[in-house]
Design an enzyme around this catalytic site. Structure first.
Site, short mmCIF file in Angstrom:
data_model
loop_
_atom_site.label_atom_id
_atom_site.label_comp_id
_atom_site.label_asym_id
_atom_site.label_seq_id
_atom_site.Cartn_x
_atom_site.Cartn_y
_atom_site.Cartn_z
N ASP A 351 0.86 -1.17 0.00
CA ASP A 351 0.00 0.00 0.00
C ASP A 351 0.91 1.23 0.00
O ASP A 351 2.09 1.15 0.38
CB ASP A 351 -0.89 -0.04 1.25
CG ASP A 351 -1.69 1.24 1.42
OD1 ASP A 351 -2.40 1.62 0.46
OD2 ASP A 351 -1.61 1.84 2.50
N ASP A 353 -0.05 5.20 0.89
CA ASP A 353 -0.24 6.21 1.94
C ASP A 353 -0.46 5.53 3.29
O ASP A 353 -1.38 4.72 3.46
CB ASP A 353 -1.43 7.10 1.61
CG ASP A 353 -1.26 7.80 0.26
OD1 ASP A 353 -0.11 8.00 -0.15
OD2 ASP A 353 -2.28 8.11 -0.39
N CYS A 436 -11.04 -3.04 -9.04
CA CYS A 436 -9.66 -2.74 -8.64
C CYS A 436 -9.55 -2.09 -7.27
O CYS A 436 -8.45 -2.04 -6.70
CB CYS A 436 -8.99 -1.86 -9.69
SG CYS A 436 -9.88 -0.36 -10.15
#
Length: 513
Positions: A351, A353, A436
């Site tokens: 990931d 942020d 997504c």
């Protein structure tokens, strides 16, 4: 037991008449997505046969599934169905199915706007007749359904087929295959349409034996209830690490099992389209039909067909009696394509942020971009042979508060300065039902298709449940870092204070395996 939702009130009630074949149903999904995009507040109902209905279960783009079942046979049955539909007060019917019957029922139901292709003698029952001109033999079927909408004034955004599987569906399928050696080759030797679409069982068996000898892996044999005999012809040649599932799976279970295969080989069939929608590495064999019209569209798909003067003929059985279009497909060619599709690399999915950099709540300027101080630690993963892949939800793009070009430039910084091999992002909002947005796994699946990543050798590192659920959905190990949104997750295999600890934990775990 399939549970179907009840339609909620919306600005407009729309009825979509779905198609009757599994493959066609999968190929109609981008059209359904386009209808939802055009009418975000509408109540959308889908009228389909029970056989294909499970394909659409859990699809957030559809409010209600109405079954067109055996109780609606004959004149009285159709009138009963029409009366039921009339009570729902649909304002618009979009007929993806081509049959006269689809237009008749919409007319009898009193739906004022009826849109469909002008074919099968049904034009007088339509209020908006879309010219047909044998388009189903000229363009891909996905485009065929989208063309109907374009001519009806709906401008479809790019989309591809997607089947919404839950973690609760994936996990039992994974467990069913857990005793088999990896990698797993799924074989689908049947094709409901007819024998002209079926490659020979003995050649499937030959490919299966080569696969096991070279990879040490396993074979799963699929097939419908009418294809058990064909599947048994393959099964009798395989003696070790196999699972025979022909005739024993429901449609949802079939999809979940296909999604768990490392590679899937199939004739042009419903299961082939399911594999395509799930972005499973795929080798598709075409005989009497045309891949240009009904072929798979996902990456890491290998289509095999032979150039002979009589194909594509679209016949159910070979008119010449020699099935030369299939005879010319060699076992070694299929086997080498399977090897080319097989995932072999290991990766760590990150990931962005809250994991790699400070979560600035919709990062949109360089002044707020703050890389974590231990970022250089990921170089140890690179040195250990892991690919580094970014997967980031960026709904701020859809909300208009994040510039997409800026998002791309941030992702490129990770690739250029920190050795990331690729970086994927989802620009959609939570309500769009895209494939997504994490925890849906499409970003990771695209990465697998592009880079041949083996999820069972891989990890997902993130700061939220969505990241951990992504890992669970793809079968990778999950690592939570406490540098972002959450301090714990029930879906994490391991939890660390920061990125450096997570990297060391992954390397230590690899040594223990």
């Amino acid at each position: 037991m399939v549970n179907y939702t009840v339609a909620q009130n919306g600005n407009i009630n729309i009825l979509i008449r779905g198609v009757n074949w599994i493959g066609d149903a999968v190929m109609s999904m981008p059209a359904i997505h386009a209808i939802r995009q055009a009418y975000p507040d509408a109540s959308i109902s889908l009228l389909v046969k029970p056989f294909v209905a499970p394909i659409f279960e859990n699809n957030p783009l559809i409010d209600e599934i109405i079954l067109y079942d055996d109780s609606h046979k004959g004149i009285t049955g159709r009138l009963r169905l029409a009366r039921m539909l009339r009570k729902k007060r649909f304002q618009k019917a979009i007929l993806l199915q081509n049959a006269f019957d689809a237009a008749l029922i919409a007319f009898l139901a009193g739906i004022p706007e009826r849109i469909g292709y002008d074919r099968d003698g049904r034009g007088f029952l339509l209020t908006q007749k879309i010219p047909h001109d044998k388009l189903d033999r000229k363009i891909h079927h996905i485009e065929y359904y989208l063309n109907l909408l374009k001519n009806a004034g709906i401008d479809p955004a790019p989309a591809r087929p997607w089947i919404y599987l839950t973690h609760e569906e994936r996990q039992p399928a994974r467990q069913m295959l857990s005793q088999l050696r990896r990698p797993i080759l799924g074989i689908n030797p049947g094709a409901t349409y007819g024998s002209a679409k079926r490659w020979f069982p003995e050649r499937f068996a030959e490919v299966a034996k080569w696969f096991q000898m070279e990879t040490g892996g396993s074979i799963v044999i699929f097939g419908g209830k009418n294809e058990v005999d064909i599947a048994q012809e393959i099964d009798k040649h395989i003696f070790d690490s196999k699972l025979f599932l022909a005739g024993s799976t429901g449609l949802r279970q079939l999809a979940a099992l296909i999604s768990e295969c490392d590679v899937f080989v199939s004739n042009d069939s419903g299961p082939m389209h399911i594999a395509d929608a799930l972005i499973t590495p795929l080798v598709a064999i075409f005989g009497s039909t045309s891949a240009e019209l009904t072929g798979p569209t996902s990456p890491n798909t290998h289509v095999i067909s032979c150039r002979v003067s009589c194909r594509p003929c679209f016949d159910r059985t070979c008119g010449l009696g020699d099935l030369r279009c299939m005879s010319m497909v060699r076992s070694d060619e299929v086997f080498f394509r399977i090897k080319d599709a097989l995932p072999v690399k290991k990766a760590v999915f990150f990931d962005r942020d809250g994991t790699l950099c400070k979560d600035a709540d919709y990062l949109n300027r360089w002044e707020d971009f703050e890389i974590f101080k231990d970022m250089d630690s990921i170089k140890k993963l690179k040195a250990a042979g892991y690919m580094l892949i970014g997967v980031s939800n960026q709904s701020g793009i859809k909300r208009g508060i994040v510039d997409e070009a800026f998002t791309k430039s941030v992702n490129e910084k990770f690739m250029n300065e920190y050795g990331f091999d690729d970086f994927f992002y989802c620009p959609h909002g939570p309500a769009e039902g895209c494939s997504c947005r994490k925890p849906e796994p499409a970003m990771a699946l695209w990465a697998r298709a592009k880079h041949r990543i083996d999820f069972r050798k891989s990890y997902v590192v993130g700061d939220k449940d969505a990241d951990m659920l992504l890992g669970r959905n793809i079968g990778a190990k999950t690592v939570l870092v406490k540098t972002g949104k959450q301090q714990a997750s029930e879906y994490a295999d391991a939890v660390f204070d920061n990125l450096a600890q997570a990297v060391d934990g992954i390397l230590m775990d690899e040594k223990d395996i």
